[in-house]
Design a protein around this motif. Sequence first.
Motif, PDB file in Angstrom:
ATOM      1  N   ASP A  40       0.802  -1.221   0.000  1.00  0.00           N
ATOM      2  CA  ASP A  40       0.000   0.000   0.000  1.00  0.00           C
ATOM      3  C   ASP A  40       0.838   1.274   0.000  1.00  0.00           C
ATOM      4  N   THR A  41       2.150   1.178   0.020  1.00  0.00           N
ATOM      5  CA  THR A  41       2.993   2.376  -0.015  1.00  0.00           C
ATOM      6  C   THR A  41       3.038   2.943  -1.430  1.00  0.00           C
ATOM      7  N   ARG A  42       3.514   4.171  -1.547  1.00  0.00           N
ATOM      8  CA  ARG A  42       3.540   4.838  -2.858  1.00  0.00           C
ATOM      9  C   ARG A  42       4.594   4.220  -3.767  1.00  0.00           C
ATOM     10  N   PRO A  43       4.422   4.339  -5.088  1.00  0.00           N
ATOM     11  CA  PRO A  43       5.412   3.815  -6.036  1.00  0.00           C
ATOM     12  C   PRO A  43       6.796   4.412  -5.779  1.00  0.00           C
ATOM     13  N   GLY A  44       7.804   3.607  -5.914  1.00  0.00           N
ATOM     14  CA  GLY A  44       9.180   4.065  -5.714  1.00  0.00           C
ATOM     15  C   GLY A  44       9.606   4.154  -4.262  1.00  0.00           C
ATOM     16  N   SER A  45       8.708   3.817  -3.340  1.00  0.00           N
ATOM     17  CA  SER A  45       9.014   3.958  -1.915  1.00  0.00           C
ATOM     18  C   SER A  45      10.094   2.987  -1.453  1.00  0.00           C
ATOM     19  N   LEU A  46      10.345   1.940  -2.224  1.00  0.00           N
ATOM     20  CA  LEU A  46      11.389   0.973  -1.872  1.00  0.00           C
ATOM     21  C   LEU A  46      12.573   1.068  -2.836  1.00  0.00           C
TER      22      LEU A  46
ATOM     23  N   LEU B 294      16.059   0.148  -1.600  1.00  0.00           N
ATOM     24  CA  LEU B 294      16.179  -1.144  -0.926  1.00  0.00           C
ATOM     25  C   LEU B 294      17.204  -2.042  -1.624  1.00  0.00           C
ATOM     26  N   GLU B 295      18.121  -2.603  -0.847  1.00  0.00           N
ATOM     27  CA  GLU B 295      19.144  -3.500  -1.392  1.00  0.00           C
ATOM     28  C   GLU B 295      18.879  -4.962  -1.056  1.00  0.00           C
ATOM     29  N   GLU B 296      18.099  -5.222  -0.006  1.00  0.00           N
ATOM     30  CA  GLU B 296      17.803  -6.600   0.390  1.00  0.00           C
ATOM     31  C   GLU B 296      16.340  -6.712   0.790  1.00  0.00           C
ATOM     32  N   LEU B 297      15.674  -7.721   0.240  1.00  0.00           N
ATOM     33  CA  LEU B 297      14.301  -8.025   0.619  1.00  0.00           C
ATOM     34  C   LEU B 297      14.275  -9.470   1.090  1.00  0.00           C
TER      35      LEU B 297
ATOM     36  N   SER C 152       1.363 -12.773  -5.495  1.00  0.00           N
ATOM     37  CA  SER C 152       0.918 -11.476  -6.033  1.00  0.00           C
ATOM     38  C   SER C 152       1.481 -10.326  -5.201  1.00  0.00           C
ATOM     39  N   VAL C 153       1.490 -10.473  -3.892  1.00  0.00           N
ATOM     40  CA  VAL C 153       2.045  -9.439  -3.010  1.00  0.00           C
ATOM     41  C   VAL C 153       3.555  -9.320  -3.234  1.00  0.00           C
ATOM     42  N   ILE C 154       4.244 -10.445  -3.387  1.00  0.00           N
ATOM     43  CA  ILE C 154       5.686 -10.409  -3.653  1.00  0.00           C
ATOM     44  C   ILE C 154       5.967  -9.628  -4.938  1.00  0.00           C
ATOM     45  N   VAL C 155       5.202  -9.892  -5.982  1.00  0.00           N
ATOM     46  CA  VAL C 155       5.382  -9.193  -7.256  1.00  0.00           C
ATOM     47  C   VAL C 155       5.098  -7.700  -7.102  1.00  0.00           C
ATOM     48  N   GLN C 156       4.049  -7.354  -6.360  1.00  0.00           N
ATOM     49  CA  GLN C 156       3.740  -5.937  -6.129  1.00  0.00           C
ATOM     50  C   GLN C 156       4.865  -5.250  -5.364  1.00  0.00           C
ATOM     51  N   MET C 157       5.438  -5.958  -4.388  1.00  0.00           N
ATOM     52  CA  MET C 157       6.560  -5.391  -3.632  1.00  0.00           C
ATOM     53  C   MET C 157       7.752  -5.167  -4.555  1.00  0.00           C
ATOM     54  N   LEU C 158       8.053  -6.148  -5.397  1.00  0.00           N
ATOM     55  CA  LEU C 158       9.195  -6.029  -6.298  1.00  0.00           C
ATOM     56  C   LEU C 158       8.989  -4.921  -7.321  1.00  0.00           C
ATOM     57  N   ASN C 159       7.760  -4.651  -7.699  1.00  0.00           N
ATOM     58  CA  ASN C 159       7.481  -3.543  -8.606  1.00  0.00           C
ATOM     59  C   ASN C 159       7.737  -2.190  -7.950  1.00  0.00           C
ATOM     60  N   LYS C 160       7.778  -2.149  -6.629  1.00  0.00           N
ATOM     61  CA  LYS C 160       8.089  -0.911  -5.912  1.00  0.00           C
ATOM     62  C   LYS C 160       9.585  -0.772  -5.624  1.00  0.00           C
ATOM     63  N   CYS C 161      10.319  -1.862  -5.798  1.00  0.00           N
ATOM     64  CA  CYS C 161      11.764  -1.825  -5.580  1.00  0.00           C
ATOM     65  C   CYS C 161      12.442  -1.201  -6.803  1.00  0.00           C
ATOM     66  N   GLY C 162      13.578  -0.638  -6.564  1.00  0.00           N
ATOM     67  CA  GLY C 162      14.339  -0.070  -7.662  1.00  0.00           C
ATOM     68  C   GLY C 162      15.453  -0.990  -8.090  1.00  0.00           C
ATOM     69  N   PRO C 163      16.289  -0.488  -8.948  1.00  0.00           N
ATOM     70  CA  PRO C 163      17.373  -1.300  -9.499  1.00  0.00           C
ATOM     71  C   PRO C 163      18.488  -1.615  -8.502  1.00  0.00           C
ATOM     72  N   LYS C 164      18.403  -1.109  -7.274  1.00  0.00           N
ATOM     73  CA  LYS C 164      19.455  -1.359  -6.286  1.00  0.00           C
ATOM     74  C   LYS C 164      19.294  -2.678  -5.537  1.00  0.00           C
ATOM     75  N   LEU C 165      18.175  -3.364  -5.741  1.00  0.00           N
ATOM     76  CA  LEU C 165      17.926  -4.615  -5.027  1.00  0.00           C
ATOM     77  C   LEU C 165      18.981  -5.651  -5.402  1.00  0.00           C
TER      78      LEU C 165
END
Length: 108
Positions: free
Chosen positions: A8-14, A17-20, A31-44
């Motif tokens: 539920d956080t805003r886009p780009g909020s993660l 993030l370097e580690e999930l 589905s939740v995992i995919v939504q979380m990863l869509n909020k992560c940036g290229p630093k993961l």
Amino acid sequence: VDGQGIVDTRPGSLAQLEELNLGGSQRVTESVIVQMLNKCGPKLKILDLRGTQLTGEKFADISMELSSSETLIVRKCRCLTRNGLQQMLEKLGSSLKELNIYQTAISE
């Protein structure tokens, strides 16, 4: 933990993030995992999904390649499919240094 608060956080909020680590999170859906990863940036760099119920097949829904990913742990993901692993590697695989698929249903 079901991950809904993070989704539920805003886009780009993660984006920084370097580690999930969702290891052992039985209530987190794919589905939740995919939504979380869509909020992560290229630093993961590290994605630990050990012991979750994912198949990997929804990873095709990730909107970007996570090109900095170095470690993918899906150990004990007993629902992981061969096709799902392929989907995961397409999104995470270009820079992976470690892949742990121990105790999954994937063989060969």
